[in-house]
Design an enzyme around this catalytic site. Structure first.
Site, PDB file in Angstrom:
ATOM      1  N   MET A  84       0.824  -1.207   0.000  1.00 44.65           N
ATOM      2  CA  MET A  84       0.000   0.000   0.000  1.00 44.65           C
ATOM      3  C   MET A  84       0.855   1.253   0.000  1.00 44.65           C
ATOM      4  SD  MET A  84      -3.086  -1.109   2.422  1.00 44.65           S
ATOM      5  CE  MET A  84      -1.997  -1.343   3.789  1.00 44.65           C
ATOM      6  N   CYS A  85       2.159   1.033   0.197  1.00 46.89           N
ATOM      7  CA  CYS A  85       3.085   2.146   0.126  1.00 46.89           C
ATOM      8  C   CYS A  85       4.377   1.582  -0.429  1.00 46.89           C
ATOM      9  CB  CYS A  85       3.370   2.752   1.491  1.00 46.89           C
ATOM     10  SG  CYS A  85       1.917   3.518   2.227  1.00 46.89           S
ATOM     11  N   GLY A  86       5.224   2.480  -0.910  1.00 48.11           N
ATOM     12  CA  GLY A  86       6.536   2.064  -1.372  1.00 48.11           C
ATOM     13  C   GLY A  86       7.588   2.779  -0.553  1.00 48.11           C
TER      14      GLY A  86
END
Ligand code: SF4
Lengths: 226, 450
Positions: free
Chosen positions: A1-3
């Site tokens: 959901m995030c990098g």
């Protein structure tokens, strides 16, 4: 959901290229976090945090990130889960002028930890779970803990799923929770240590073909000191 | 053709003077005293059932049931005691006296608690040999009556619980009707056999928090500062009382809501004194937070806790552990239709009927004629309860409740049941939202806050 991405440069010759190397890594993570992005760069004198709402490349161009040098930096692309999409809610979170934290995952007891921190006079400015973790780490270090020990305390106090990446004026550290569900890969050469959520963010780095590439194991603090 | 309608006033019950009220008034007119009974409040109350969990989905992730551990270990009393209680589960067995309960019932509860790694508690009547032997961790109550309270047993205890009140009858004392005061029970309490016993409602040597502080210190000194000291409160002015218990030096505060059970009490107490457990737990947790001691002083909550969902909700609202009384008795066989000896089931329905009740509705602990051998001192009746089989049933029940608890905690993404928090809950009714101070489901509205 995030990098998340990060670069700890060992070879001083690469210092001027920190931004230039980090921006493409961050761009690779754009699809993991289309809402907002940010970086924290240590140039040897101070830490600079730049974050904003929008795609990473635009933010980097607007702020001339590729032109910046330094010995260490971390970056984040955000897909918001439970808190708002604003610059304030974007990563990195800097609990102290010298420390920044990025996170991929989600904590499941951050409300309790937030209350515990408040009791020690540590307030949060947003309702974001990563801010709680960053302030927790900042509080531990301010209390005299070594960064690695502060991260081990995260394993004790914070519940949930996470890969955390921390930069300070002297250290660079990675930690995954006991489930290790949120991806992370580390590449190390004589010149640098690079971290990213996905392999392809590392593919363009110089000398990557000869790097030692590995996935951090659960509950193990990986730390490098300048 | 439609049936002829009843006349408008036929069998129209009065809400104020309904059939139950009429019967109660007529019984009082007949007998000249108030109703005494066992069990707890029977009226409808806001409960944990009015809360539901926001389990994990996309923004948070659940834990796997088989592979991923969810910790249940619980430590009580580390604030000042050098030997805190280390429990495998956050579920304990509440104080119930030998006297109110039969010896086999006390043995069964002790063995079950030991089998699942938790503590059990004495009661208003002292510590019996069998109970001490059966219970690995035994909490010794210090009650206003001081029945059976002595320095030797104090030293044999694992923790001390100063009972100020209980949820079933906050402000009232214990009660044991003469039919249960057997020779042995009487001897343990140094009182005559066969006579109704009404325990004191205040401690004889102290009233108020200033003197409680001295009492706690005295008990600590008598036990070498080893054993945790609990203070148990019936839930009324919970915020004030919890703060005062902490100020007096309690390691653990036990808050017993109005659904708490009892062996015998005035019905007027059971139904009309104290506040529901749902409101009590939130007030107690808030008091500990306001003092900044929520990580130091543990909150144990009791009163009508039945399932793993109840336990999970109590923990989420701020309890460290819960205490169960009536539910383990039901697991033992209370209100069951049969009792079993040598593998043969015997129907007890006639015995329930002799008490004027039916299996499923019994609250007749006060009579001492418990049809299943739990709440009695009668030799023949208590022989109906096999302590070994009873212990197995209670242990099974406690294990099932623990599994329900960890199932819910895992679904909320917690690797430790103590990481459940109020933010994991929403309320289904406005009352529950106000009492628990969690949002009404589907809104961000917390009554009284926003
Ligand atoms: S069955 Fe026995 S223990 Fe249960 S309510 Fe009746 S008298 Fe009490």
């Amino acid at each position: 959901m995030c990098g998340i991405v990060g670069l700890h440069l060992k070879n001083a010759e690469l210092y001027p290229r920190l931004g230039e190397l980090l921006v493409p890594m961050l761009d690779c993570m754009a699809s993991r976090g289309p809402d907002s992005a940010g970086v924290a760069l240590h140039d040897g004198h101070a830490m600079h945090v730049v974050k904003d709402v929008g795609p990473p490349v635009e933010i980097c161009v607007r702020n001339g990130i590729a032109e910046r040098g330094g010995f260490q930096g971390i970056g984040h692309t955000r897909m918001a889960t439970e808190s708002a999409v604003t610059t304030q809610h974007s990563h990195p979170f800097a609990p102290t002028p010298d420390m920044a934290v990025v996170h991929n995952g989600s904590f499941s007891n951050h409300a309790t930890v937030r209350r515990r921190l408040a009791r020690h006079g540590i307030g949060c400015t947003t309702d974001n779970d990563t801010e709680v973790a960053s302030r927790f780490i900042g509080h531990q270090v301010a209390g005299g803990a070594d960064l690695a020990d502060a991260l081990r305390m995260v394993l004790k106090e914070l519940d949930g799923f996470f890969t955390l990446l921390v930069t300070t004026g002297t250290q660079f550290a990675v930690l995954r929770d006991s489930f290790a569900c949120k991806p992370a890969v580390i590449a190390e050469t004589d010149d640098y240590v690079a971290v990213a959520s996905e392999y392809h963010a590392l593919a363009g780095l110089p000398g990557i073909g000869d790097a030692r590439v590995f996935e951090p194991v659960p509950e193990e603090v990986y730390a490098w000191t300048r | 053709m439609a049936a002829a309608p009843l006349p408008m006033d036929a069998r129209r019950p009065s809400h104020t003077f309904g059939p139950q009220t009429i019967a109660a008034i007529q019984r009082m007119a007949e007998e000249g005293h108030y109703e005494i009974r066992g069990w707890g409040a029977k009226r409808v109350l806001p409960t944990f059932d009015d809360l539901v969990f926001l389990t994990a989905s996309v923004s948070r992730y659940p834990l796997e049931g088989y592979r991923e551990r969810c910790e249940t270990r619980t430590v009580l009393g580390a604030r000042r005691a050098s030997r805190p209680l280390e429990l495998d589960i956050p579920i304990t067995i509440a104080g119930m006296s030998f006297g109110a309960l039969s010896a086999p019932a006390k043995i069964a509860l002790g063995r079950a608690a030991t089998a699942v790694g938790t503590s059990t508690t004495t009661g208003d009547g002292g510590m019996s040999e069998e109970e001490r032997a059966a219970s690995h961790l035994l909490v010794y109550q210090c009650l206003p009556s001081r029945y059976g309270f002595n320095p030797a047993d104090l030293k044999r205890a694992d923790a001390i619980e100063i009972v100020i009140g209980q949820g079933a009858k906050p402000g009232g004392g214990g009660m044991l009707l003469g039919q249960k005061v057997s020779d042995r029970v009487a001897a343990m309490r140094t009182l005559p056999a066969g006579i109704d016993q009404r325990s004191a409602s205040r401690h004889p040597d102290w009233v108020g928090p200033d003197d409680l502080r001295i009492k706690i210190e005295e008990l600590r000194e008598a036990t070498g500062w080893e054993k945790p000291v609990y203070v148990k409160l019936g839930a009324t002015r919970v915020g004030n009382d919890v703060k005062l218990a902490v100020a007096a030096g309690a390691d653990v505060v036990v808050v017993d809501g109005m659904q708490g059970g009892t062996g015998a009490s005035q019905d007027v107490f059971l139904e009309h004194a104290g506040i529901p457990t749902l409101a009590a737990v939130r007030l107690a947790a808030e008091a500990l937070r306001e003092l900044g001691v929520e990580d130091e002083v543990q909150l144990v909550v009791s009163g009508g806790i039945r399932t793993g969902a109840d336990v999970a909700k109590a923990l989420a609202l701020g309890a460290t552990a819960v205490s169960l009384g009536v539910a383990p008795l039901i697991a033992l066989g209370c209100n069951g239709r049969t009792w079993v000896r040598d593998g043969v089931a015997h129907d007890a329905t006639a015995d329930y009927r002799a008490l004027g009740t039916e299996p499923g509705y019994c609250h007749h602990m006060h009579t001492g004629r418990c049809p299943v051998g739990i709440a009695t001192q009668d030799r023949d009746l208590e022989a109906r309860l096999d302590p070994e089989a009873g212990a197995r049933r209670v242990a099974n029940y406690l294990r099932s409740v623990t599994m329900e608890l960890t199932t819910m905690a895992r679904a909320c993404g917690k690797s430790d049941v103590h990481n459940l928090e109020p933010e994991d809950l929403v309320a289904l009714t406005v009352e529950a939202a106000a009492m628990a101070q969690v949002p009404l489901a589907g809104t961000t509205w917390i009554p009284g806050r926003s």
